[in-house]
Design a protein around this motif. Structure first.
Motif, PDB file in Angstrom:
ATOM      1  N   LEU A 172       9.787 -18.576 101.801  1.00 28.47           N
ATOM      2  CA  LEU A 172       9.270 -19.465 102.848  1.00 28.47           C
ATOM      3  C   LEU A 172       9.258 -20.917 102.367  1.00 28.47           C
ATOM      4  O   LEU A 172       9.595 -21.833 103.112  1.00 28.47           O
ATOM      5  CB  LEU A 172       7.858 -19.032 103.269  1.00 28.47           C
ATOM      6  CG  LEU A 172       7.792 -17.701 104.018  1.00 28.47           C
ATOM      7  CD1 LEU A 172       6.349 -17.303 104.287  1.00 28.47           C
ATOM      8  CD2 LEU A 172       8.548 -17.813 105.355  1.00 28.47           C
ATOM      9  N   HIS A 173       8.862 -21.103 101.104  1.00 27.15           N
ATOM     10  CA  HIS A 173       8.879 -22.467 100.545  1.00 27.15           C
ATOM     11  C   HIS A 173      10.311 -23.017 100.549  1.00 27.15           C
ATOM     12  O   HIS A 173      10.533 -24.180 100.854  1.00 27.15           O
ATOM     13  CB  HIS A 173       8.332 -22.465  99.114  1.00 27.15           C
ATOM     14  CG  HIS A 173       6.834 -22.429  99.047  1.00 27.15           C
ATOM     15  ND1 HIS A 173       6.058 -23.523  99.354  1.00 27.15           N
ATOM     16  CD2 HIS A 173       5.974 -21.438  98.726  1.00 27.15           C
ATOM     17  CE1 HIS A 173       4.776 -23.203  99.208  1.00 27.15           C
ATOM     18  NE2 HIS A 173       4.710 -21.944  98.831  1.00 27.15           N
ATOM     19  N   ILE A 174      11.263 -22.153 100.192  1.00 27.06           N
ATOM     20  CA  ILE A 174      12.661 -22.586 100.160  1.00 27.06           C
ATOM     21  C   ILE A 174      13.120 -22.971 101.568  1.00 27.06           C
ATOM     22  O   ILE A 174      13.755 -24.013 101.764  1.00 27.06           O
ATOM     23  CB  ILE A 174      13.556 -21.460  99.585  1.00 27.06           C
ATOM     24  CG1 ILE A 174      13.276 -21.270  98.098  1.00 27.06           C
ATOM     25  CG2 ILE A 174      15.040 -21.784  99.791  1.00 27.06           C
ATOM     26  CD1 ILE A 174      13.946 -20.034  97.501  1.00 27.06           C
ATOM     27  N   GLU A 175      12.752 -22.142 102.547  1.00 22.89           N
ATOM     28  CA  GLU A 175      13.149 -22.434 103.931  1.00 22.89           C
ATOM     29  C   GLU A 175      12.582 -23.777 104.378  1.00 22.89           C
ATOM     30  O   GLU A 175      13.250 -24.570 105.029  1.00 22.89           O
ATOM     31  CB  GLU A 175      12.656 -21.321 104.869  1.00 22.89           C
ATOM     32  CG  GLU A 175      13.528 -20.090 104.863  1.00 22.89           C
ATOM     33  CD  GLU A 175      14.963 -20.396 105.270  1.00 22.89           C
ATOM     34  OE1 GLU A 175      15.177 -21.176 106.205  1.00 22.89           O
ATOM     35  OE2 GLU A 175      15.888 -19.855 104.614  1.00 22.89           O
ATOM     36  N   ASN A 176      11.316 -24.022 104.021  1.00 18.95           N
ATOM     37  CA  ASN A 176      10.673 -25.282 104.413  1.00 18.95           C
ATOM     38  C   ASN A 176      11.326 -26.493 103.759  1.00 18.95           C
ATOM     39  O   ASN A 176      11.167 -27.608 104.237  1.00 18.95           O
ATOM     40  CB  ASN A 176       9.181 -25.259 104.054  1.00 18.95           C
ATOM     41  CG  ASN A 176       8.412 -24.317 104.949  1.00 18.95           C
ATOM     42  OD1 ASN A 176       8.850 -24.025 106.065  1.00 18.95           O
ATOM     43  ND2 ASN A 176       7.286 -23.821 104.478  1.00 18.95           N
ATOM     44  N   ARG A 177      12.009 -26.271 102.649  1.00 15.45           N
ATOM     45  CA  ARG A 177      12.591 -27.406 101.914  1.00 15.45           C
ATOM     46  C   ARG A 177      14.110 -27.372 101.935  1.00 15.45           C
ATOM     47  O   ARG A 177      14.763 -27.949 101.077  1.00 15.45           O
ATOM     48  CB  ARG A 177      12.079 -27.376 100.459  1.00 15.45           C
ATOM     49  CG  ARG A 177      10.583 -27.591 100.396  1.00 15.45           C
ATOM     50  CD  ARG A 177      10.051 -27.371  99.000  1.00 15.45           C
ATOM     51  NE  ARG A 177      10.499 -28.388  98.074  1.00 15.45           N
ATOM     52  CZ  ARG A 177      10.173 -28.420  96.786  1.00 15.45           C
ATOM     53  NH1 ARG A 177       9.389 -27.502  96.300  1.00 15.45           N
ATOM     54  NH2 ARG A 177      10.633 -29.370  96.004  1.00 15.45           N
ATOM     55  N   ARG A 178      14.653 -26.675 102.928  1.00 14.59           N
ATOM     56  CA  ARG A 178      16.112 -26.503 102.981  1.00 14.59           C
ATOM     57  C   ARG A 178      16.837 -27.849 102.996  1.00 14.59           C
ATOM     58  O   ARG A 178      17.778 -28.061 102.221  1.00 14.59           O
ATOM     59  CB  ARG A 178      16.479 -25.673 104.216  1.00 14.59           C
ATOM     60  CG  ARG A 178      17.960 -25.483 104.399  1.00 14.59           C
ATOM     61  CD  ARG A 178      18.221 -24.558 105.551  1.00 14.59           C
ATOM     62  NE  ARG A 178      18.039 -23.169 105.189  1.00 14.59           N
ATOM     63  CZ  ARG A 178      18.989 -22.434 104.626  1.00 14.59           C
ATOM     64  NH1 ARG A 178      20.164 -22.947 104.372  1.00 14.59           N
ATOM     65  NH2 ARG A 178      18.773 -21.180 104.312  1.00 14.59           N
ATOM     66  N   ILE A 179      16.400 -28.760 103.852  1.00 14.96           N
ATOM     67  CA  ILE A 179      17.100 -30.050 103.954  1.00 14.96           C
ATOM     68  C   ILE A 179      17.001 -30.804 102.630  1.00 14.96           C
ATOM     69  O   ILE A 179      17.974 -31.368 102.133  1.00 14.96           O
ATOM     70  CB  ILE A 179      16.511 -30.888 105.105  1.00 14.96           C
ATOM     71  CG1 ILE A 179      16.855 -30.216 106.442  1.00 14.96           C
ATOM     72  CG2 ILE A 179      17.047 -32.315 105.089  1.00 14.96           C
ATOM     73  CD1 ILE A 179      16.233 -30.859 107.640  1.00 14.96           C
ATOM     74  N   GLU A 180      15.800 -30.766 102.063  1.00 14.89           N
ATOM     75  CA  GLU A 180      15.592 -31.458 100.782  1.00 14.89           C
ATOM     76  C   GLU A 180      16.527 -30.886  99.717  1.00 14.89           C
ATOM     77  O   GLU A 180      17.154 -31.635  98.948  1.00 14.89           O
ATOM     78  CB  GLU A 180      14.135 -31.284 100.363  1.00 14.89           C
ATOM     79  CG  GLU A 180      13.795 -31.965  99.062  1.00 14.89           C
ATOM     80  CD  GLU A 180      12.371 -31.675  98.634  1.00 14.89           C
ATOM     81  OE1 GLU A 180      11.577 -31.214  99.462  1.00 14.89           O
ATOM     82  OE2 GLU A 180      12.083 -31.907  97.449  1.00 14.89           O
ATOM     83  N   ILE A 181      16.661 -29.571  99.700  1.00 13.68           N
ATOM     84  CA  ILE A 181      17.517 -28.933  98.698  1.00 13.68           C
ATOM     85  C   ILE A 181      18.981 -29.321  98.928  1.00 13.68           C
ATOM     86  O   ILE A 181      19.715 -29.623  97.980  1.00 13.68           O
ATOM     87  CB  ILE A 181      17.329 -27.400  98.739  1.00 13.68           C
ATOM     88  CG1 ILE A 181      15.932 -27.056  98.235  1.00 13.68           C
ATOM     89  CG2 ILE A 181      18.381 -26.693  97.894  1.00 13.68           C
ATOM     90  CD1 ILE A 181      15.526 -25.623  98.501  1.00 13.68           C
TER      91      ILE A 181
END
Lengths: 343, 223
Positions: A237-246
């Motif tokens: 979920l954390h990864i999904e929330n930061r997808r654009i940032e990643i």
């Protein structure tokens, strides 16, 4: 804004979510440029990890309730097998004290009197593997039997005392083979008609403890899997929330390890929080149970009480939780990182 | 700086993004790539960023063969490139300063170095007074300039821009192009994918024209 930033502004340069990483030595642009030296690479590496830690902490702190409940769920999953394991250790401790009371009864010939009995006790005490030996005369044996059986009057009608004298031997250790060997050795002593060793209850207890161990092991495997799923899902979920940032980070040159690092630390922090909670739950739970246990054991004339969580076990729990969090996060990031290619 | 030698890109679904494209870009050159939607402009940029690999041909960027580059090398390649997107790709939970500082943090620069370079980039896009604001507080044009500042802050050898003026009015678009020219004058090669022919014509730089993945024109814009 001037090109020279004030110290106050410069202090703010380590921004939220910044995680520098060492720069691979690049092609020199001119001959005077020696590239980054070891100390600057080391400094950058340390700064990178520090920033990842603080970023992960900050992100957990931004969602205190969510983080709390994630840690709590993990803590419950951790404390169940650990709690059972501690209870089993206590039962083993209790069982151990009973085992030490395991005895071999030597029934003597009917003509063996007090003098022969005491001589036998002296001889037996000199044997290796014997902790204690005590002689019970025929008269004492009859008296005890009369009291315990309730057949006092009937027994008085007997023409003579049918009970033999007994030497009760307490062994030093409870090892089935060693006990059997000792029994055989004792059976060959003069005046000994029969040597009886009753280990059935010890074996039953050992079997129950073995079953308990297996149950705890199975439960541990099951709950560790559940823990990995919980942490994996949380990190996903954390990864999904930061997808654009990643995606942006990867486009501007961030490596996979740079992307992965804050999530790994986040998993480790979840594990740490869960470990602390689990330790607390176990300490409180055992303390709470102890009142009832001491009350019960008191009724049996025992001073047995549950032990708390040993510091070494608590630290192992904490370390294990951190490792589980880290591994769970690593698996989650490994699975999802491939999907995070810039689009 | 860039060398395309018979570069083709075919997708698994049969679509051909580029047909054996060949051209060169010199170091410090300013170049437009134009064409209608689906002409292959974005494919070309994606190949240069190693987001995709050529199906055939040879693509060299600063001497590095992008067809042979390993996954581990890609981040280090991208550190030599600045990218500007049509939709800015800014991080709205970070300040302007922190958005621009991102490539420098990845490079592991010290805080004073980062502060100095971010200030300099902000000056160049005329946003020095907006460092503390969040992207959401800025106009579309200002957001695009933040995107440009982030792309140039680490002084890349090559700046790529994909429709950087797509969402801007003509005055802002001209202003943004002016920023790109300023950056180019400092020695950075600039490659801009755009279909705004009117704007491109006014700037008189080299222009590659693509049509359905083929190079159909290579000359100075406006000629």
């Amino acid at each position: 804004m001037s090109a020279t930033r004030s110290p106050k502004v410069a202090d703010r340069v380590a921004p939220k979510g910044s995680e520098p990483q060492p720069q691979r030595p690049r092609k020199r642009r001119n001959d005077d440029d020696d590239g980054p030296d070891f100390s600057s690479l080391l400094r950058a590496w340390i700064e990178s990890h520090r920033a990842s830690w603080t970023d992960s902490l900050r992100r957990l702190g931004k969602q205190p309730i969510g983080s709390f409940f994630t840690c709590l769920v993990m803590a419950v999953a951790l404390s169940l097998p650990m709690g059972l394991s501690l209870l089993l250790k206590n039962v083993e401790r209790l069982g151990g004290s009973w085992q030490r009371a395991a005895q071999i009864s030597l029934y003597l010939d009917l003509d063996a009197g007090e003098r022969e009995g005491q001589a036998l006790v002296t001889q037996i005490k000199g044997l290796s593997g014997v902790a204690q030996a005590e002689f019970v005369s025929r008269e004492q044996a009859l008296g005890e039997f009369q009291q315990q059986s309730g057949l006092g009057e009937a027994l008085k009608e007997l023409p003579e005392n049918p009970l033999p004298g007994v030497v009760v031997v307490t062994p030093l250790e409870i090892d089935k083979a060693a006990l059997e060997s000792l029994r055989q050795q004792l059976a060959e002593l003069p005046k000994v008609q029969q040597a009886q060793l009753d280990l059935v209850w010890v074996e039953r207890l050992a079997a129950i403890l073995k079953l308990g161990d297996r149950f705890v092991f199975g439960l541990t495997l099951l709950l560790v899997s559940a823990l990995l799923l919980v942490i994996g899902n949380t990190i996903r979920l954390h990864i999904e929330n930061r997808r654009i940032e990643i995606e942006v980070i990867k486009l501007v040159g961030g490596t996979d390890s740079y992307v992965r690092r804050p999530f790994l630390y986040m998993g480790a922090l979840y594990g740490f929080g869960a470990g602390i909670f689990a330790w607390g739950i176990l300490a409180f739970g055992l303390d709470w149970l102890n009142d009832a246990v001491t009350g019960l054991s008191g009724l049996y004339g025992s001073d047995f009480a549950l032990g708390g969580v040993p510091v070494a076990d608590g630290l192992s729990l904490l370390l294990g939780a951190v490792l589980l969090g880290y591994i769970g996060a690593w698996i989650a990031v490994w699975r999802h990182l491939r999907e995070l290619a810039p689009r | 700086m860039i060398r395309f030698e018979q570069v083709a890109k075919r997708y698994p679904n049969g679509h051909v993004g580029l047909h054996e494209l060949s051209f060169r870009v010199r170091r410090g050159e300013f170049l437009f790539v134009t064409g209608h939607s689906g002409a292959g402009k974005s494919t070309l940029l994606r190949l240069l960023l190693a987001m995709e690999r050529p199906t055939s041909g040879k693509l060299l960027l600063a001497g590095q063969d992008l067809g042979q580059i390993t996954n581990a090398q890609i981040p280090f390649l991208r550190r030599q490139i600045g990218v500007v997107f049509q939709n800015h790709q800014l991080l709205f939970d970070r300040t302007v300063f922190n958005n621009i500082a991102l490539p420098l943090q990845i490079l592991g620069l010290s805080k004073p170095e980062i502060a100095k370079k971010v200030d300099s980039a902000l000056e160049r896009v005329a946003l020095a007074d907006k460092a503390e604001l969040y992207p959401g507080d800025l106009s579309t044009g200002q957001q695009q300039r933040v995107g440009i500042a982030r792309a140039i802050v680490h002084q890349p050898a090559l700046l790529l821009a994909d429709e950087p003026t797509g969402n801007l009015d003509p005055r802002l678009a001209a202003e943004i192009m002016g920023v790109f020219e300023d950056i180019n004058r400092l020695g950075t090669s600039v490659l801009i994918a755009s279909h705004d022919l009117a704007l491109i014509a006014r700037m008189r730089h080299r222009m590659l024209t693509l049509q359905r993945g083929r190079l159909i024109g290579d000359g100075e814009a406006g000629q």
